[in-house]
Design a protein around this motif. Structure first.
Motif, short mmCIF file in Angstrom:
data_model
loop_
_atom_site.label_atom_id
_atom_site.label_comp_id
_atom_site.label_asym_id
_atom_site.label_seq_id
_atom_site.Cartn_x
_atom_site.Cartn_y
_atom_site.Cartn_z
N ASN A 146 1.01 -1.06 0.46
CA ASN A 146 0.16 -0.16 -0.01
C ASN A 146 1.32 1.36 0.47
O ASN A 146 0.23 2.61 0.30
CB ASN A 146 -1.24 -0.25 0.93
N HIS A 151 1.89 0.96 -5.53
CA HIS A 151 0.94 1.72 -6.32
C HIS A 151 1.59 1.64 -7.54
O HIS A 151 0.91 1.07 -8.58
CB HIS A 151 0.18 2.52 -5.80
N SER A 295 -3.09 5.11 -5.12
CA SER A 295 -4.49 3.54 -5.06
C SER A 295 -6.17 4.11 -4.54
O SER A 295 -6.72 3.38 -5.02
CB SER A 295 -4.75 3.66 -3.08
#
Length: 669
Positions: A146, A151, A295
């Motif tokens: 994350n 990403h 994200s």
């Protein structure tokens, strides 16, 4: 070597040093000096190792000392040298942690980074300055699950190889599971020392910290077939990917890095400007916002500035941008017709995103027209032509959910090079107005006609009016529900689009792309349908995987290769290589302006070959026909044509492999 020695003695500019070193290996005896210049290292910095207070009191000092001992034990140095190196390493890492106010983490890749540096046998103060410079300039932050780096890597993979990205997503294989070690050590944790030294030579000469993203991208894309052969086996997939850097040798590095640079050149550069600070800068305050944007990104974002520069409506902001090879975008304006007619960019193709839910058949026809228009504009080399599809909407969240549905439609069908403009038409409008103010054309932004737009009508343009939010708010709830339903069920009864027939008709009856049946197939008699158009678009597009020809010709699974010309339906013939392996037939189409590189234009399983034909008068002209067998009927669904001077040998080899494969299958049954 003499030129390099002279350049170092004369303290030439960094630019000249890079030109001398480019495309050449740095001699071992000079590597330390060259890296010193390329890294901008300095032993006199305010936090240099000479200022270490010799107090070893980190929270996990014992773990650091243990890791340093393990590191030193692996060295071939004399025992006396090992004691000195052990002391230097612990001092170096301890001082770095203290000056940065961080704790030592055994999983941060530092020991692996130190391995190539220790091999240079540098004085400890220089060793620290090299280590410090590499961590500051080339190791991206946020490499955890994350994180911003992960990403961004996934979006780059989605941009260049959406099918592989979708495959990994479906197996819940996040990028950090296989790239984290590569990113944190610049491959030093996964490759042999000589390969790493050659790789770092190239890396520091280029001076591009984002190169690690594309090196990693090349590794997984080139192993796509091998990775996807392990469908349903998550652990085996991860093992396969983890083994990729271990196969690299020093002699492979130039082709490997050149290919990574080529992928980088075929990527919109907006991400570099937008995320350099979050990944490599000193200020970490904007990381949370960057993480939120990435994200939630449906695909790779493209900035308005880059879009308008490619359209020649704005000047490049810097000299380096002006000198870089600009991508050619095919712009897709997804706003409703009334907004498009009130002002639009001159080269934009209009695809009303509302049609996707309100008139699916009309949307299908519009998509076919889009793909056809793109092909024609590329062939004609028109200003509107480009291999990279860039979509944009109004720039308002409520309405742009329709646009997101359109983008998702293309991504679900594994179309390459799909981007989305940040801020949409509203940002385009504002940027054109701001450019005029900056150039001194007008003194105020009130009632300015944005130069560059076609058919602009201020009284109808929603950016020029103030009632935009009221008009859009009423649609928001309805669109949100439909969008969620579409993402979960991309083909529903309401789409009026043919669904896959898994009962009576063979999956192979649709046109094959890289020998993989389309996720959404259609009946044979529906020639020209939207799925067939998209499959044809992907199979015939000249922007398939980019590879170094020499590397592919040396692949251990390649039985033989033949120089040839690939012949398309239009009659165009492209210089190519025909490669035959025990299981596949490949064609590498040479890139005219990139000697030594090619695109994989044909990737077929030998098992899909139903027939091989040639012309009596021209036996070198051969056709491979692909399909499947239904009962006693052979269904041909696709074909490839080649002019091969050694056609007889090529056909004989293919038939031999088909016979061997058939015999092996019968023996196992």
């Amino acid at each position: 070597i003499l030129a390099l020695e002279g350049a170092l003695q004369e303290q030439c500019s960094l630019h000249d040093l890079r030109l001398i070193c480019r495309s050449k290996s740095i001699p071992d005896s000079m590597r330390g000096q060259v890296w010193y210049r390329l890294l901008g290292s300095s032993t006199g910095s305010p936090d240099g190792l000479e200022r270490f207070n010799e107090i070893f009191d980190l929270a996990n000092q014992s773990k650091l000392r243990e890791d340093c001992k393990i590191f030193v034990e692996k060295l071939d140095n004399e025992e006396e040298d090992k004691v000195s190196i052990l002391s230097d390493l612990e001092s170096l890492v301890t001082h770095y942690c203290k000056t940065r106010h961080i704790n030592y983490d055994p999983n941060n890749g530092w020991m692996h980074i130190l391995t190539p540096l220790v091999s240079l046998k540098l004085p400890k103060n220089e060793l620290y300055s090299y280590f410090n410079a590499i961590l500051d300039s080339y190791i991206p932050r946020q490499c955890h699950f994350n994180g911003v780096a992960m990403h961004l890597f996934r979006l780059l993979l989605l941009y260049h190889e959406p099918e592989l990205c979708s495959f990994l997503d479906s197996h819940k294989i996040a990028p950090n599971l296989y790239t984290q070690k590569w990113f944190l050590s610049l491959f030093a944790a996964s490759s042999n020392l000589q390969a790493v030294l050659a790789l770092w030579d190239y890396y520091f000469i280029r001076g591009d910290p984002f190169l690690i993203f594309f090196l990693s991208l090349v590794l997984v894309i080139n192993a796509k077939d091998e990775i996807m052969a392990h469908k349903g086996e998550k652990e085996r997939i991860l093992e396969t990917i983890a083994e990729l850097p271990q196969q690299m040798e020093a002699g492979d590095i130039h082709d490997f890095c050149s290919l990574a640079v080529l992928y980088s050149a075929q990527t919109p550069f907006s991400y570099k400007r937008d995320y350099h600070q979050a990944l490599f800068g000193e200020d970490e305050s904007d990381e949370r916002m960057d993480l939120l944007v990435l994200s939630q990104a449906l695909c790779l974002p493209v900035s308005v500035q880059e879009l308008l520069v490619s359209c020649h409506l704005l000047n490049p902001p810097t000299k380096s941008d002006a000198e870089s090879r600009a991508l050619r975008f095919f712009l897709v304006d997804c706003r409703p017709a009334e907004q498009y007619n009130a002002g639009h960019l001159p080269t934009a193709f209009h695809l009303d995103s509302n049609l996707m839910l309100t008139e699916p058949q009309a949307f299908s026809v519009a998509v076919q027209a889009l793909l056809s228009s793109q092909k024609q504009s590329i062939a004609a080399q028109s200003a509107a032509g480009g291999e990279h599809l860039v979509f944009f909407g109004s720039g308002r969240e409520a309405e742009d959910q329709y646009v997101h549905m359109v983008v998702a439609f293309f991504l679900q069908r594994h179309v390459q090079f799909v981007g989305l403009v940040q801020g949409g038409f509203s940002a385009v409008h504002q940027a054109l107005v701001a450019a005029q103010i900056e150039n001194g054309v007008v003194a105020t932004s009130v009632s300015i006609e944005p130069v560059g737009l076609i058919d602009h009508n201020p009284s109808l343009c929603l950016v020029c009016t103030t009632d935009f939010f009221g008009r859009m708010r009423s649609k928001s709830a309805v669109v949100k529900d439909k969008l969620l339903d579409y993402i979960v069920n991309p083909i529903s009864a309401g789409d009026n689009e043919p669904t896959p027939n898994t009962g009576g008709k063979s999956k192979g009856a649709g046109k094959l792309y890289r020998n993989i049946a389309p996720v959404f197939s259609i009946d044979d008699d529906q020639d020209g349908g939207i799925e067939t158009m998209l499959n044809n678009y992907k199979a015939d597009a000249p922007n398939q995987e980019l590879v170094a020809i020499s590397s592919w010709l040396k692949r251990p699974d390649v039985i033989n290769s033949f120089r040839c010309h690939e012949v398309k339906e239009s009659g165009h013939a492209f210089p190519s290589y025909l490669l035959i392996t025990p299981s596949h037939l490949y064609a590498l189409r040479e890139i005219e302006d990139r000697p030594g590189f090619a695109r994989i234009s044909v990737n077929r399983s030998l098992s899909s070959i139903m027939k091989i034909t040639s012309k009596k008068r021209h036996p070198e002209f051969i056709t491979f026909k692909y399909g499947n067998i239904k009962g006693e009927e052979t269904i041909i669904v696709d074909l490839d044509r080649f002019v091969v001077p050694q056609a007889g040998d090529a056909v004989k080899l293919v038939k031999l492999q088909l016979f061997n494969n058939s015999s092996a299958a019968n023996a196992n049954s």
